[in-house]
Design an enzyme around this catalytic site. Structure first.
Site, short mmCIF file in Angstrom:
data_model
loop_
_atom_site.label_atom_id
_atom_site.label_comp_id
_atom_site.label_asym_id
_atom_site.label_seq_id
_atom_site.Cartn_x
_atom_site.Cartn_y
_atom_site.Cartn_z
CB THR A 98 -4.40 0.52 0.15
OG1 THR A 98 -5.05 0.65 0.99
CG2 THR A 98 -3.50 1.55 -0.54
CE LYS A 105 -4.11 6.43 11.23
NZ LYS A 105 -2.40 6.10 10.81
CB VAL A 157 5.96 -0.07 15.34
CG1 VAL A 157 6.62 0.06 13.82
CG2 VAL A 157 4.40 -0.35 15.18
N GLY A 202 0.86 -1.31 0.07
CA GLY A 202 0.06 -0.05 0.05
C GLY A 202 1.04 1.29 0.10
CB ILE A 203 0.20 4.38 1.70
CG1 ILE A 203 -1.13 4.84 1.42
CG2 ILE A 203 1.02 5.77 2.09
CD1 ILE A 203 -2.01 5.57 2.14
CE1 TYR A 211 -6.55 4.22 10.43
CE2 TYR A 211 -8.06 5.64 9.72
CZ TYR A 211 -6.88 5.04 9.85
OH TYR A 211 -6.00 5.36 8.78
#
Length: 255
Positions: free
Chosen positions: A195, A165, A68, A21-22, A161
């Site tokens: 995506t 963000k 992460v 994807g991105i 989400y």
């Protein structure tokens, strides 16, 4: 300032969530712009295509498995990239997750914690270790946090989400103040992009129609259209830009 200000020649970039994807497109575009790139993701096998595309573009790739949310692993990753490619100049925090779409009444706390842990705490883990390693005398460090149009508007049926963000946007602004002038910190806030991440909503006829109606450009973006903005924010062309939430959403937030 000429077009060479957009070049990333001689720089080393880490791109989290770089296997698709991105993130994959950002890693490739940065290589095309001259950077040596370390794409990282949870699975090393998933990075093979990204690494191949970087090398096909004439770049240097150093793929590495990384979770992460694992602080020790994040520290080890930065040390490994430095020993293989050199000190990291650019960090793109793209790793993210969004396993929930629905009414918040049905949201379990485990899913809430997972989304916040990856999207916010994971990004902070990487940013903190990057910040500890940048040579403050150079003033060339750049962090690009991949946020979302959900950083500036509320996304329906996506409460955790959207919360994550918005938090990432706040972290971006705070770090930009705390780490200036040594490190520039910006966020890139895409709208709906073609995506795997958005496949479910794009393949639902009713949701797809509703989304397109909300987008003034009446289409979804390609990952490459988002990646070019990440290159810009990382380059000297944006060297007076910090604390910015750069929205690339086809006009959603302008309404």
């Amino acid at each position: 300032m000429g077009l060479d200000a957009f070049s990333l020649d001689g720089r080393v970039a880490v791109v989290t969530g770089g296997s698709r994807g991105i993130g994959e497109e950002i890693a490739v575009k940065m290589a095309e712009s001259g950077a040596a790139v370390a794409p990282v993701a949870r699975s090393a096998d998933a990075l093979e295509e990204t690494a191949a595309r970087i090398e096909d573009a004439g770049g240097t790739a150093h793929p590495r498995a990384l979770d992460v949310t694992d602080i020790v692993a994040v520290e080890a990753m930065f040390d490994d990239v430095k020993s293989s490619l050199g000190p990291v100049d650019i960090l793109v925090n793209n790793a993210g997750t969004n396993p929930f779409f629905g009414n918040p009444r049905e949201l379990d706390i485990e899913t809430w914690n997972k989304i916040l842990n990856v999207n916010v705490t994971g990004a902070f883990h990487c940013a903190r270790e990057f910040g500890r390693r940048v040579d403050v005398r150079e003033g060339t460090g750049s962090i690009v946090n991949i946020a979302s149009v959900g950083s500036v508007v509320a996304l329906p049926s996506q409460a955790p989400y959207t919360t994550s963000k918005h938090a990432l946007a706040g972290l971006t602004k705070s770090l930009a103040i705390d780490w200036a002038p040594a490190i520039r910190v910006n966020a890139l806030a895409p709208g709906y992009v073609k995506t795997d991440f958005t496949k479910g909503v794009r393949e639902n006829d009713q949701i797809r129609a509703d989304l397109l109606e909300s987008i003034p450009q009446d289409r979804f973006a390609s990952p490459a259209e988002i990646a070019t903005s990440a290159v810009y924010l990382s380059s000297d062309a944006a060297k007076y830009v910090t604390g910015e939430i750069h929205v690339a959403d086809g006009g959603i937030a302008a309404q």
